[in-house]
Design a protein around this motif. Structure first.
Motif, mmCIF file in Angstrom:
data_model
loop_
_atom_site.group_PDB
_atom_site.id
_atom_site.type_symbol
_atom_site.label_atom_id
_atom_site.label_comp_id
_atom_site.label_asym_id
_atom_site.label_seq_id
_atom_site.Cartn_x
_atom_site.Cartn_y
_atom_site.Cartn_z
ATOM 1 N N THR A 82 0.916 -1.332 0.025
ATOM 2 C CA THR A 82 0.078 -0.057 0.270
ATOM 3 C C THR A 82 0.742 1.330 -0.047
ATOM 4 O O THR A 82 0.308 2.238 -0.422
ATOM 5 C CB THR A 82 -0.915 0.127 1.191
ATOM 6 O OG1 THR A 82 -0.260 -0.035 2.570
ATOM 7 C CG2 THR A 82 -1.863 -1.174 1.213
ATOM 8 N N ASP A 83 2.028 1.113 0.416
ATOM 9 C CA ASP A 83 3.053 2.436 0.372
ATOM 10 C C ASP A 83 3.536 2.619 -1.066
ATOM 11 O O ASP A 83 3.901 3.709 -1.442
ATOM 12 C CB ASP A 83 4.203 2.075 1.224
ATOM 13 C CG ASP A 83 3.953 2.519 2.731
ATOM 14 O OD1 ASP A 83 3.024 2.829 3.032
ATOM 15 O OD2 ASP A 83 4.845 1.835 3.267
ATOM 16 N N ASP A 84 3.394 1.738 -2.010
ATOM 17 C CA ASP A 84 3.486 1.914 -3.565
ATOM 18 C C ASP A 84 2.356 1.382 -4.417
ATOM 19 O O ASP A 84 2.269 0.305 -4.816
ATOM 20 C CB ASP A 84 4.723 1.210 -3.822
ATOM 21 C CG ASP A 84 5.169 1.827 -5.358
ATOM 22 O OD1 ASP A 84 4.600 2.623 -5.996
ATOM 23 O OD2 ASP A 84 6.300 1.353 -5.761
ATOM 24 N N PRO A 85 1.218 1.920 -4.289
ATOM 25 C CA PRO A 85 -0.022 1.300 -4.513
ATOM 26 C C PRO A 85 -0.443 1.031 -6.058
ATOM 27 O O PRO A 85 -1.204 0.259 -6.389
ATOM 28 C CB PRO A 85 -1.209 2.209 -4.033
ATOM 29 C CG PRO A 85 -0.425 3.436 -4.212
ATOM 30 C CD PRO A 85 0.825 3.221 -3.535
ATOM 31 N N TYR A 86 0.605 1.815 -6.786
ATOM 32 C CA TYR A 86 0.473 1.702 -8.349
ATOM 33 C C TYR A 86 1.132 0.284 -8.720
ATOM 34 O O TYR A 86 1.056 -0.059 -9.807
ATOM 35 C CB TYR A 86 0.830 2.781 -8.832
ATOM 36 C CG TYR A 86 0.155 4.151 -8.836
ATOM 37 C CD1 TYR A 86 -0.953 4.289 -9.285
ATOM 38 C CD2 TYR A 86 0.596 5.187 -7.556
ATOM 39 C CE1 TYR A 86 -1.882 5.490 -9.056
ATOM 40 C CE2 TYR A 86 -0.007 6.203 -7.393
ATOM 41 C CZ TYR A 86 -1.219 6.216 -8.403
ATOM 42 O OH TYR A 86 -2.072 7.492 -8.085
ATOM 43 N N ALA A 87 2.062 -0.369 -7.940
ATOM 44 C CA ALA A 87 3.058 -1.247 -8.508
ATOM 45 C C ALA A 87 2.927 -2.584 -8.047
ATOM 46 O O ALA A 87 2.238 -2.690 -6.837
ATOM 47 C CB ALA A 87 4.611 -0.972 -7.995
ATOM 48 N N ILE A 88 3.191 -3.644 -8.721
ATOM 49 C CA ILE A 88 3.257 -4.949 -8.336
ATOM 50 C C ILE A 88 4.748 -5.409 -8.239
ATOM 51 O O ILE A 88 5.298 -5.080 -9.382
ATOM 52 C CB ILE A 88 2.668 -5.900 -9.492
ATOM 53 C CG1 ILE A 88 0.913 -5.438 -9.314
ATOM 54 C CG2 ILE A 88 2.662 -7.350 -9.075
ATOM 55 C CD1 ILE A 88 0.295 -5.709 -8.085
ATOM 56 N N VAL A 89 5.146 -6.004 -7.151
ATOM 57 C CA VAL A 89 6.591 -6.579 -7.612
ATOM 58 C C VAL A 89 6.203 -8.094 -7.756
ATOM 59 O O VAL A 89 5.604 -8.828 -7.041
ATOM 60 C CB VAL A 89 7.331 -6.386 -6.256
ATOM 61 C CG1 VAL A 89 8.631 -7.264 -6.072
ATOM 62 C CG2 VAL A 89 7.558 -4.882 -5.871
#
Length: 137
Positions: free
Chosen positions: A34-41
């Motif tokens: 949720t701290d980088d909600p645009y991304a998937i790792v």
């Protein structure tokens, strides 16, 4: 900023497509923070090697329905609609993987429960990210 920070994870077995053989199993850990909600790792475990790829959540979601992406990461439905194809390209090499579309969709659904589409900016601290960039100078 929004509610409490969380990370959504899933471990999915992808298949590395190879010429003239069945796909080789590759364990992949997917993460949405949720701290980088645009991304998937995506963390791929290929033997002793671990490879991390970061790409857009929208790219993965859109790719389940139609071919999408340019450059390093492309996602599309497979001929067998129960699977999705994930193509990864880098200067060091390329890989074409397949994954169960239903498992990818279930993972994405869990991320949308935490951060609904259109509410990503509530979770993303633009000022903090700009401050990080300023430290790079």
């Amino acid at each position: 900023m929004a509610e409490t920070h969380s990370v959504t994870r899933a471990r999915i077995e992808f298949g590395l497509r190879t010429f003239g053989a069945s796909p080789l199993p590759v364990p992949v850990e997917l993460e949405h923070d949720t701290d980088d909600p645009y991304a998937i790792v995506a963390v791929l475990h290929a033997g002793a090697n671990i490879v991390r790829w970061i790409f857009g959540r929208d790219l993965l979601a859109d790719g389940l329905l139609a071919p999408t992406g340019e450059g390093d990461v492309r996602v599309s439905p497979a001929a067998d609609r129960s699977k999705a194809v994930v193509e990864l390209n880098s200067p060091d090499g390329a890989a074409v993987l397949e994954a169960p579309a239903q498992e990818l969709a279930a993972f994405l659904d869990r991320t949308y429960e935490k951060v609904p589409v259109g509410e990503e900016s509530r979770w993303f601290d633009f000022d903090e990210e700009l401050a990080k960039l300023a430290l790079l100078d």
